[in-house]
Design a protein around this motif. Structure first.
Motif, mmCIF file in Angstrom:
data_model
loop_
_atom_site.group_PDB
_atom_site.id
_atom_site.type_symbol
_atom_site.label_atom_id
_atom_site.label_comp_id
_atom_site.label_asym_id
_atom_site.label_seq_id
_atom_site.Cartn_x
_atom_site.Cartn_y
_atom_site.Cartn_z
ATOM 1 N N ARG A 266 0.809 -1.227 0.000
ATOM 2 C CA ARG A 266 0.000 0.000 0.000
ATOM 3 C C ARG A 266 0.843 1.278 0.000
ATOM 4 O O ARG A 266 0.321 2.358 -0.261
ATOM 5 C CB ARG A 266 -0.966 0.008 1.184
ATOM 6 C CG ARG A 266 -2.029 -1.075 1.068
ATOM 7 C CD ARG A 266 -2.981 -1.063 2.234
ATOM 8 N NE ARG A 266 -2.267 -1.388 3.464
ATOM 9 C CZ ARG A 266 -2.763 -1.214 4.689
ATOM 10 N NH1 ARG A 266 -3.961 -0.710 4.850
ATOM 11 N NH2 ARG A 266 -2.067 -1.555 5.740
ATOM 12 N N LEU A 267 2.147 1.172 0.288
ATOM 13 C CA LEU A 267 3.004 2.353 0.228
ATOM 14 C C LEU A 267 3.365 2.738 -1.204
ATOM 15 O O LEU A 267 3.736 3.876 -1.475
ATOM 16 C CB LEU A 267 4.299 2.134 1.023
ATOM 17 C CG LEU A 267 4.204 2.419 2.516
ATOM 18 C CD1 LEU A 267 5.422 1.884 3.237
ATOM 19 C CD2 LEU A 267 4.043 3.903 2.760
ATOM 20 N N TYR A 268 3.270 1.782 -2.120
ATOM 21 C CA TYR A 268 3.575 2.070 -3.521
ATOM 22 C C TYR A 268 2.426 2.873 -4.115
ATOM 23 O O TYR A 268 1.269 2.476 -4.030
ATOM 24 C CB TYR A 268 3.786 0.766 -4.308
ATOM 25 C CG TYR A 268 4.023 1.006 -5.772
ATOM 26 C CD1 TYR A 268 5.206 1.585 -6.223
ATOM 27 C CD2 TYR A 268 3.055 0.692 -6.710
ATOM 28 C CE1 TYR A 268 5.428 1.830 -7.563
ATOM 29 C CE2 TYR A 268 3.257 0.922 -8.056
ATOM 30 C CZ TYR A 268 4.446 1.495 -8.479
ATOM 31 O OH TYR A 268 4.650 1.736 -9.803
ATOM 32 N N ASP A 269 2.749 4.020 -4.692
ATOM 33 C CA ASP A 269 1.754 4.885 -5.337
ATOM 34 C C ASP A 269 0.671 5.346 -4.360
ATOM 35 O O ASP A 269 -0.478 5.562 -4.743
ATOM 36 C CB ASP A 269 1.139 4.162 -6.543
ATOM 37 C CG ASP A 269 0.629 5.126 -7.603
ATOM 38 O OD1 ASP A 269 1.074 6.289 -7.624
ATOM 39 O OD2 ASP A 269 -0.239 4.714 -8.399
ATOM 40 N N ALA A 270 1.038 5.483 -3.091
ATOM 41 C CA ALA A 270 0.073 5.841 -2.050
ATOM 42 C C ALA A 270 -0.312 7.316 -2.114
ATOM 43 O O ALA A 270 0.537 8.187 -2.328
ATOM 44 C CB ALA A 270 0.657 5.531 -0.674
ATOM 45 N N THR A 271 -1.581 7.574 -1.911
ATOM 46 C CA THR A 271 -2.078 8.945 -1.784
ATOM 47 C C THR A 271 -1.880 9.393 -0.339
ATOM 48 O O THR A 271 -1.579 8.581 0.549
ATOM 49 C CB THR A 271 -3.574 9.015 -2.116
ATOM 50 O OG1 THR A 271 -4.297 8.268 -1.121
ATOM 51 C CG2 THR A 271 -3.874 8.465 -3.510
ATOM 52 N N LEU A 272 -2.096 10.661 -0.094
ATOM 53 C CA LEU A 272 -2.022 11.170 1.272
ATOM 54 C C LEU A 272 -3.006 10.420 2.168
ATOM 55 O O LEU A 272 -2.659 10.015 3.281
ATOM 56 C CB LEU A 272 -2.311 12.675 1.293
ATOM 57 C CG LEU A 272 -2.383 13.320 2.675
ATOM 58 C CD1 LEU A 272 -1.092 13.109 3.459
ATOM 59 C CD2 LEU A 272 -2.716 14.801 2.548
ATOM 60 N N GLY A 273 -4.201 10.177 1.692
ATOM 61 C CA GLY A 273 -5.197 9.437 2.472
ATOM 62 C C GLY A 273 -4.735 8.017 2.792
ATOM 63 O O GLY A 273 -4.929 7.532 3.913
ATOM 64 N N ASP A 274 -4.112 7.357 1.810
ATOM 65 C CA ASP A 274 -3.577 6.009 2.041
ATOM 66 C C ASP A 274 -2.521 6.031 3.138
ATOM 67 O O ASP A 274 -2.483 5.153 4.008
ATOM 68 C CB ASP A 274 -2.920 5.445 0.771
ATOM 69 C CG ASP A 274 -3.871 5.260 -0.396
ATOM 70 O OD1 ASP A 274 -5.088 5.063 -0.166
ATOM 71 O OD2 ASP A 274 -3.376 5.310 -1.543
ATOM 72 N N LEU A 275 -1.637 7.018 3.081
ATOM 73 C CA LEU A 275 -0.543 7.114 4.057
ATOM 74 C C LEU A 275 -1.074 7.404 5.463
ATOM 75 O O LEU A 275 -0.618 6.811 6.443
ATOM 76 C CB LEU A 275 0.469 8.167 3.621
ATOM 77 C CG LEU A 275 1.231 7.825 2.334
ATOM 78 C CD1 LEU A 275 1.994 9.039 1.819
ATOM 79 C CD2 LEU A 275 2.156 6.641 2.550
ATOM 80 N N LEU A 276 -2.040 8.300 5.554
ATOM 81 C CA LEU A 276 -2.644 8.584 6.860
ATOM 82 C C LEU A 276 -3.319 7.338 7.417
ATOM 83 O O LEU A 276 -3.201 7.040 8.611
ATOM 84 C CB LEU A 276 -3.643 9.744 6.751
ATOM 85 C CG LEU A 276 -3.023 11.131 6.559
ATOM 86 C CD1 LEU A 276 -4.093 12.137 6.168
ATOM 87 C CD2 LEU A 276 -2.271 11.564 7.809
ATOM 88 N N ALA A 277 -4.007 6.582 6.571
ATOM 89 C CA ALA A 277 -4.661 5.348 7.020
ATOM 90 C C ALA A 277 -3.624 4.351 7.535
ATOM 91 O O ALA A 277 -3.843 3.702 8.571
ATOM 92 C CB ALA A 277 -5.484 4.740 5.885
ATOM 93 N N LEU A 278 -2.500 4.215 6.834
ATOM 94 C CA LEU A 278 -1.435 3.310 7.301
ATOM 95 C C LEU A 278 -0.918 3.728 8.672
ATOM 96 O O LEU A 278 -0.694 2.884 9.544
ATOM 97 C CB LEU A 278 -0.281 3.286 6.302
ATOM 98 C CG LEU A 278 -0.408 2.328 5.140
ATOM 99 C CD1 LEU A 278 0.693 2.597 4.112
ATOM 100 C CD2 LEU A 278 -0.342 0.887 5.612
ATOM 101 N N LEU A 279 -0.727 5.026 8.859
ATOM 102 C CA LEU A 279 -0.227 5.503 10.153
ATOM 103 C C LEU A 279 -1.199 5.167 11.282
ATOM 104 O O LEU A 279 -0.777 4.760 12.370
ATOM 105 C CB LEU A 279 0.030 7.010 10.114
ATOM 106 C CG LEU A 279 1.221 7.471 9.287
ATOM 107 C CD1 LEU A 279 1.287 8.996 9.262
ATOM 108 C CD2 LEU A 279 2.523 6.877 9.805
ATOM 109 N N THR A 280 -2.494 5.319 11.023
ATOM 110 C CA THR A 280 -3.474 5.056 12.085
ATOM 111 C C THR A 280 -3.565 3.575 12.442
ATOM 112 O O THR A 280 -4.089 3.227 13.491
ATOM 113 C CB THR A 280 -4.877 5.586 11.717
ATOM 114 O OG1 THR A 280 -5.357 4.896 10.567
ATOM 115 C CG2 THR A 280 -4.849 7.089 11.471
ATOM 116 N N GLU A 281 -3.022 2.691 11.574
ATOM 117 C CA GLU A 281 -3.009 1.250 11.842
ATOM 118 C C GLU A 281 -1.753 0.797 12.591
ATOM 119 O O GLU A 281 -1.620 -0.386 12.910
ATOM 120 C CB GLU A 281 -3.072 0.486 10.509
ATOM 121 C CG GLU A 281 -4.345 0.679 9.741
ATOM 122 C CD GLU A 281 -4.265 0.082 8.341
ATOM 123 O OE1 GLU A 281 -3.331 -0.702 8.060
ATOM 124 O OE2 GLU A 281 -5.138 0.406 7.521
#
Length: 173
Positions: free
Chosen positions: A85-100
């Motif tokens: 999910r880090l590949y080609d991740a949007t800002l929203g994707d990255l924020l979601a990863l951090l919250t996990e």
């Protein structure tokens, strides 16, 4: 220390300079310059003295190679997870990863790509030490750049403006 009062650090590392051979983007290797930048970024991580608990690395070849060369410089190798999910991740994707992020992680490293790394640093940094934010914005987060952000509280509370940009390093500056 309770999770609500925990001091957390997010370290963002953009992959080193990649080559442009005739392969799919996900499989692009590092260029010769990138193979020099990555160990330099690893030495900068050592200089920062942050005891990384977890590294989340994009599954792309250039990020995996960057991490392999950078981590070799560290005396302690953090647990590493290769995250598609880090590949080609949007800002929203990255924020979601951090919250996990698991609550037992205090110091997290993300090894990823632009424009996501720059967007994430910019979005999280509600405050900054010195001219770190100005330098980040001026540079555009080039290859092998590192940003360090701190915040307090649980990972699930990560949102825009919650952190302080305490360090910004650009190997090209």
């Amino acid at each position: 220390m309770s999770a609500a009062a925990s001091s957390r650090r997010i370290v963002l590392l953009r992959h080193a300079k990649a080559d442009w051979p005739a392969v799919p983007d996900h499989e692009r290797p590092l260029a010769e310059r990138g193979r020099k930048e990555a160990p330099a970024a690893g030495r900068r991580l050592v200089d920062l003295g942050i005891p990384l608990d977890l590294a989340l690395c994009s599954s792309a070849a250039r990020t995996r190679e960057t991490w392999k060369l950078a981590v070799h410089e560290l005396s302690h190798r953090p647990r590493t997870v290769y995250e598609d999910r880090l590949y080609d991740a949007t800002l929203g994707d990255l924020l979601a990863l951090l919250t996990e992020t698991p609550e037992d992680v205090d110091d997290l490293l993300l090894i990823g790509h632009n424009p996501g790394m720059h967007a994430l640093a910019d979005a999280l940094a509600g405050q900054a030490d010195g001219d770190a934010l100005t330098r980040l914005d001026r540079s555009g987060f080039p290859t092998a750049a590192i940003a360090v952000l701190t915040f307090s509280g649980p990972w699930k509370s990560v949102e825009h403006g919650v952190a302080r940009l305490t360090e910004y390093w650009d190997s090209h500056a």
